[in-house]
Design a protein around this motif. Structure first.
Motif, short mmCIF file in Angstrom:
data_model
loop_
_atom_site.label_atom_id
_atom_site.label_comp_id
_atom_site.label_asym_id
_atom_site.label_seq_id
_atom_site.Cartn_x
_atom_site.Cartn_y
_atom_site.Cartn_z
N LEU A 1 -2.13 -2.19 -3.64
CA LEU A 1 -1.76 -1.93 -5.04
C LEU A 1 -1.88 -3.20 -5.86
O LEU A 1 -1.52 -4.29 -5.40
N TYR B 1 -7.48 4.41 -9.48
CA TYR B 1 -6.18 4.87 -9.93
C TYR B 1 -5.75 6.06 -9.07
O TYR B 1 -6.58 6.83 -8.61
N ALA C 1 1.25 -0.95 -11.28
CA ALA C 1 2.00 0.30 -11.22
C ALA C 1 2.61 0.57 -12.58
O ALA C 1 3.11 -0.34 -13.25
N GLN D 1 0.85 -1.19 0.00
CA GLN D 1 0.00 0.00 0.00
C GLN D 1 0.88 1.23 0.00
O GLN D 1 2.08 1.14 0.26
N THR E 1 -3.60 4.06 1.09
CA THR E 1 -4.40 3.52 -0.01
C THR E 1 -4.83 2.09 0.28
O THR E 1 -4.29 1.43 1.18
N VAL F 1 -0.54 4.41 -10.16
CA VAL F 1 -0.77 3.08 -9.61
C VAL F 1 -2.26 2.80 -9.67
O VAL F 1 -3.08 3.72 -9.72
N ARG F 2 -2.59 1.50 -9.68
CA ARG F 2 -4.00 1.09 -9.58
C ARG F 2 -4.12 0.30 -8.29
O ARG F 2 -3.41 -0.69 -8.07
N THR F 3 -4.98 0.77 -7.40
CA THR F 3 -5.25 0.07 -6.14
C THR F 3 -6.53 -0.73 -6.30
O THR F 3 -7.17 -0.70 -7.35
#
Length: 128
Positions: free
Chosen positions: A82, A98, A85, A61, A79, A92-94
């Motif tokens: 993840l 995004y 990335a 994270q 966040t 990054v996309r969690t």
């Protein structure tokens, strides 16, 4: 048993919208794997500055200061985990969304620089 150690594994504790969130994540990951370029959603994605990486029982994270978050506004955050990335360090996309990556925190910048230097030089002296 595991849910006592990790309460997030007990679905009674899950967010009501978790299935929909995971479907959006899966769709985004599918798109990222099959198409080049930046995701279109980045235009409106919140920016996270002064960020640092944390490894938690939930996964990798980021913690940092977010600007423009639809739920939290402008404030410090951690966040969700993840999942992807950008190799160029722009986003990054969690699990949830995004994030556009702003400047990392000073400490993480030093760590990242050291890792890149070690990789460029063929590994650290401890690896040889």
């Amino acid at each position: 048993m595991l849910s006592k150690l990790f309460p997030f594994l007990d679905l009674k504790n899950a967010e009501p919208n978790l299935p929909a969130k995971l479907r959006r994540l899966a769709d985004d990951l599918d798109q990222l794997m099959h198409f080049s370029g930046s995701p279109g959603e980045l235009r409106n994605a919140p920016v996270i500055d002064d960020w640092a990486v944390m490894v938690t029982p939930l996964g990798v994270q980021l913690m940092g200061f977010v600007t423009g978050h639809p739920r939290f506004g402008n404030r410090p955050v951690v966040t969700s985990p993840l999942w992807a990335a950008d190799p160029d360090g722009r986003w990054v996309r969690t699990t949830s969304r995004y994030y556009r990556l702003g400047a990392p925190g000073d400490a993480i910048h030093d760590v990242i620089s050291a890792v890149f230097d070690a990789c460029r030089d063929g590994g650290s002296s401890e690896d040889k």
